[in-house]
Design an enzyme around this catalytic site. Sequence first.
Site, short mmCIF file in Angstrom:
data_model
loop_
_atom_site.label_atom_id
_atom_site.label_comp_id
_atom_site.label_asym_id
_atom_site.label_seq_id
_atom_site.Cartn_x
_atom_site.Cartn_y
_atom_site.Cartn_z
N HIS A 88 -3.42 -0.30 -4.77
CA HIS A 88 -4.81 -0.29 -4.32
C HIS A 88 -5.72 -0.84 -5.42
O HIS A 88 -5.48 -0.60 -6.61
CB HIS A 88 -5.24 1.13 -3.94
CG HIS A 88 -6.58 1.15 -3.27
ND1 HIS A 88 -7.75 1.14 -3.98
CD2 HIS A 88 -6.92 1.10 -1.96
CE1 HIS A 88 -8.76 1.11 -3.12
NE2 HIS A 88 -8.29 1.09 -1.89
N GLU A 157 -7.14 -6.37 1.18
CA GLU A 157 -8.44 -5.75 0.95
C GLU A 157 -9.18 -6.51 -0.14
O GLU A 157 -8.90 -6.31 -1.34
CB GLU A 157 -8.26 -4.31 0.49
CG GLU A 157 -7.51 -3.42 1.46
CD GLU A 157 -7.79 -1.95 1.18
OE1 GLU A 157 -8.35 -1.29 2.06
OE2 GLU A 157 -7.48 -1.48 0.09
P1 PGA Z 1 -13.80 1.17 2.30
O1 PGA Z 1 -12.45 1.33 1.48
O2 PGA Z 1 -13.45 1.25 3.76
O3 PGA Z 1 -14.69 2.30 1.85
O4 PGA Z 1 -14.36 -0.16 1.96
C1 PGA Z 1 -11.25 0.75 1.92
C2 PGA Z 1 -10.13 1.02 0.96
O5 PGA Z 1 -10.39 1.12 -0.25
O6 PGA Z 1 -8.97 1.15 1.35
#
Ligand code: PGA
Length: 239
Positions: A88, A157
């Site tokens: 992550h 992401e």
């Molecule tokens: P967010 O986070 O939906 O608050 O942008 C997503 C994540 O970090 O997996």
Amino acid sequence: MIIAANLKTNLTRKQTSEYIEELENYLKKSDSTQEVLVFPATSSLDSFDGGVTVGAQNAYATKNGAFTGEIGLDHLDEFSIKTILIGHSERRHILGETQTTIIEKFNFYKNLGFKIVYCVGEPLEKREAGKDEMMEYISSQYEGIDTEYENLIIAYEPVWAIGTGLTPTLEDIQQIHSELKIKSKAPLLYGGSVKVTNAKEVLALENVDGILVGSAALYAEHFCSMISYADQLTNKQER
Ligand code: PGA
């Protein structure tokens, strides 16, 4: 589809169990066919029965030992946890995990057959440096990772979209996802400021197999709405 909630450093043990209970009630009531994953804070891990799969946000590549502040396989085994989030962006960029550490973790939990949600994504300066540099950066996050691992789920992401309310355009998501699908056939989730207001259109995109949601997932009701969007889209495809 895979609908995943990353609760990060939120919700206490009590709040987490209430949260999961709410999700379980929703899943039963709605007959949802979605795969629902929840990653609670480490101190909120527990044994939960039902349709929700609970995973760890992090664990060290060890069974146990002298690694202050970390948990290992024994702690996950205690609750029969077999799912883990690796790579992550907050672990990479805030907590300083290198690709080498990440690969070590990946291989350790892969060899134990864990379901791994592996996150990739570019910071803003890489996005601004142009498409080639951005894709090169994302590709470097695939290095050392077994992209054919059967229990792998990848989450794209963009770092600049996480927790900021900013998202790439739908066209951008679709385009990047189609390029990432060439690197791995694993289910590919989108994450970064997914909310009740945009979840359905993101889920409807080609090559988006689900979503990984942070802040907007903290409200069980909102998260359940996102599950219901996935159900609506899945049912439409089946018809
Ligand atoms: P967010 O986070 O939906 O608050 O942008 C997503 C994540 O970090 O997996």
